[in-house]
Design a protein around this motif. Sequence first.
Motif, PDB file in Angstrom:
ATOM      1  N   GLY A   1       0.827  -1.195   0.000  1.00 53.92           N
ATOM      2  CA  GLY A   1       0.000   0.000   0.000  1.00 53.92           C
ATOM      3  C   GLY A   1       0.861   1.244   0.000  1.00 53.92           C
ATOM      4  O   GLY A   1       2.090   1.182  -0.009  1.00 53.92           O
TER       5      GLY A   1
ATOM      6  N   GLU B   1      -3.214   4.227   2.859  1.00 50.62           N
ATOM      7  CA  GLU B   1      -3.262   4.462   4.295  1.00 50.62           C
ATOM      8  C   GLU B   1      -3.313   5.964   4.532  1.00 50.62           C
ATOM      9  O   GLU B   1      -2.611   6.730   3.865  1.00 50.62           O
ATOM     10  CB  GLU B   1      -2.032   3.852   4.962  1.00 50.62           C
ATOM     11  CG  GLU B   1      -2.129   3.746   6.461  1.00 50.62           C
ATOM     12  CD  GLU B   1      -0.997   2.904   7.028  1.00 50.62           C
ATOM     13  OE1 GLU B   1      -0.098   3.475   7.678  1.00 50.62           O
ATOM     14  OE2 GLU B   1      -1.007   1.673   6.794  1.00 50.62           O
TER      15      GLU B   1
ATOM     16  N   ASP C   1       1.717  -4.902   9.515  1.00 44.26           N
ATOM     17  CA  ASP C   1       1.833  -3.854   8.499  1.00 44.26           C
ATOM     18  C   ASP C   1       2.948  -2.904   8.928  1.00 44.26           C
ATOM     19  O   ASP C   1       2.838  -2.242   9.957  1.00 44.26           O
ATOM     20  CB  ASP C   1       0.497  -3.110   8.391  1.00 44.26           C
ATOM     21  CG  ASP C   1       0.496  -2.006   7.329  1.00 44.26           C
ATOM     22  OD1 ASP C   1       1.577  -1.603   6.870  1.00 44.26           O
ATOM     23  OD2 ASP C   1      -0.604  -1.521   6.993  1.00 44.26           O
TER      24      ASP C   1
ATOM     25  N   ARG D   1       6.324  -0.088   7.434  1.00 42.06           N
ATOM     26  CA  ARG D   1       6.532   0.920   6.405  1.00 42.06           C
ATOM     27  C   ARG D   1       7.891   0.787   5.722  1.00 42.06           C
ATOM     28  O   ARG D   1       8.875   0.390   6.331  1.00 42.06           O
ATOM     29  CB  ARG D   1       6.367   2.328   6.996  1.00 42.06           C
ATOM     30  CG  ARG D   1       4.913   2.615   7.341  1.00 42.06           C
ATOM     31  CD  ARG D   1       4.700   4.018   7.853  1.00 42.06           C
ATOM     32  NE  ARG D   1       3.281   4.233   8.138  1.00 42.06           N
ATOM     33  CZ  ARG D   1       2.793   5.327   8.693  1.00 42.06           C
ATOM     34  NH1 ARG D   1       3.599   6.318   9.039  1.00 42.06           N
ATOM     35  NH2 ARG D   1       1.493   5.447   8.909  1.00 42.06           N
TER      36      ARG D   1
ATOM     37  N   HIS E   1       1.702  -6.856   5.222  1.00 40.26           N
ATOM     38  CA  HIS E   1       1.391  -5.611   4.524  1.00 40.26           C
ATOM     39  C   HIS E   1       2.598  -4.676   4.619  1.00 40.26           C
ATOM     40  O   HIS E   1       3.175  -4.507   5.702  1.00 40.26           O
ATOM     41  CB  HIS E   1       0.190  -4.893   5.157  1.00 40.26           C
ATOM     42  CG  HIS E   1      -1.105  -5.634   5.070  1.00 40.26           C
ATOM     43  ND1 HIS E   1      -1.313  -6.843   5.708  1.00 40.26           N
ATOM     44  CD2 HIS E   1      -2.276  -5.323   4.440  1.00 40.26           C
ATOM     45  CE1 HIS E   1      -2.557  -7.247   5.460  1.00 40.26           C
ATOM     46  NE2 HIS E   1      -3.141  -6.354   4.702  1.00 40.26           N
TER      47      HIS E   1
ATOM     48  N   THR F   1       3.627  -0.642   3.710  1.00 39.82           N
ATOM     49  CA  THR F   1       3.074   0.666   3.364  1.00 39.82           C
ATOM     50  C   THR F   1       4.205   1.589   2.935  1.00 39.82           C
ATOM     51  O   THR F   1       5.106   1.876   3.727  1.00 39.82           O
ATOM     52  CB  THR F   1       2.316   1.279   4.556  1.00 39.82           C
ATOM     53  OG1 THR F   1       1.253   0.404   4.948  1.00 39.82           O
ATOM     54  CG2 THR F   1       1.724   2.625   4.183  1.00 39.82           C
TER      55      THR F   1
END
Length: 295
Positions: A4, A35, A231, A233, A257, A259
């Motif tokens: 994402g 997000e 999730d 980054r 996930h 991001t």
Amino acid sequence: MQLGALLPLGDIGGEPSVVREFAQTAESIGYDFLEGPDHVLGSNPASAPEPERTGGGLFHDPFVLFGYLAGCTTKLGFSTGVLILPQRQSVLVAKQAACLDVLCGGRFRLGIGVGWNEVEFTGLNEDFHNRGRRSEEQADVMQALWAEPHVDFKGKWHTIEDAGINPRPASGRVPLWYGGHADVTLRRVVKWGDGWMPLAYAPGEEAKAAIAKLRSYAEAAGRDPATIGIDTRVSAAGEEAQWRQDVLTWKSCGVTHLTLANYYQSGHLRRIAGRSLADHIGAMTRYWNAVADLL
């Protein structure tokens, strides 16, 4: 593993055409979700003490933002990253999340945290000092309202007498993800959460140890660790070879996930040089092209 992108509102602005183009481009490239960060109030940087001189940038209300983008996209998911739950009324958040879930066809994850900005709690007439404990009861309240048409609830901070929200999410729940790094956060993830959103760890041993601790708490509670998503980054600064290595490391840790966060610099994350919509779309495209085969 899903990929994402964090909406860079502080760089590209929040005009309807801009956020629509960013979202639709992300979807067309192949990104799985967007997000959105959350702040309601920001201190005046001219008068606030040094530790409080943040939170004053551009932040759309996440429910309004994602309600708009849900109508501009067809399959893109949405996640708050994170909504500060204890500065809001629990029942109202449950209602907003349920409505968004219905209107976007179940494409929404509710990422929550307890916050740090006391200015917002004061302005919203909520208690900053018991926010962690209240957030636990808030999770109970929201999950009860999502699951049943009418609820009786009596807690320390909430009373509901045979009442409910309508609409409710079709699945009977909205996925609840927790941001934060404290030990108590990991325990809340295990008890109430569908996932954990750690931001502070670089791909490496510290991250692996934290994820192992979460899994040990889940096993001790009789929960399958595989039911808890993670999730974290990444950023599109630096070299593509390092991007690929980082993705492989996160994948080996069981991260579900990633991001892409390109508009700020913190810890292992580096912002991209440009700040325009074209700069961010270009970085998002390059990152996808570099790592998509590894996901």
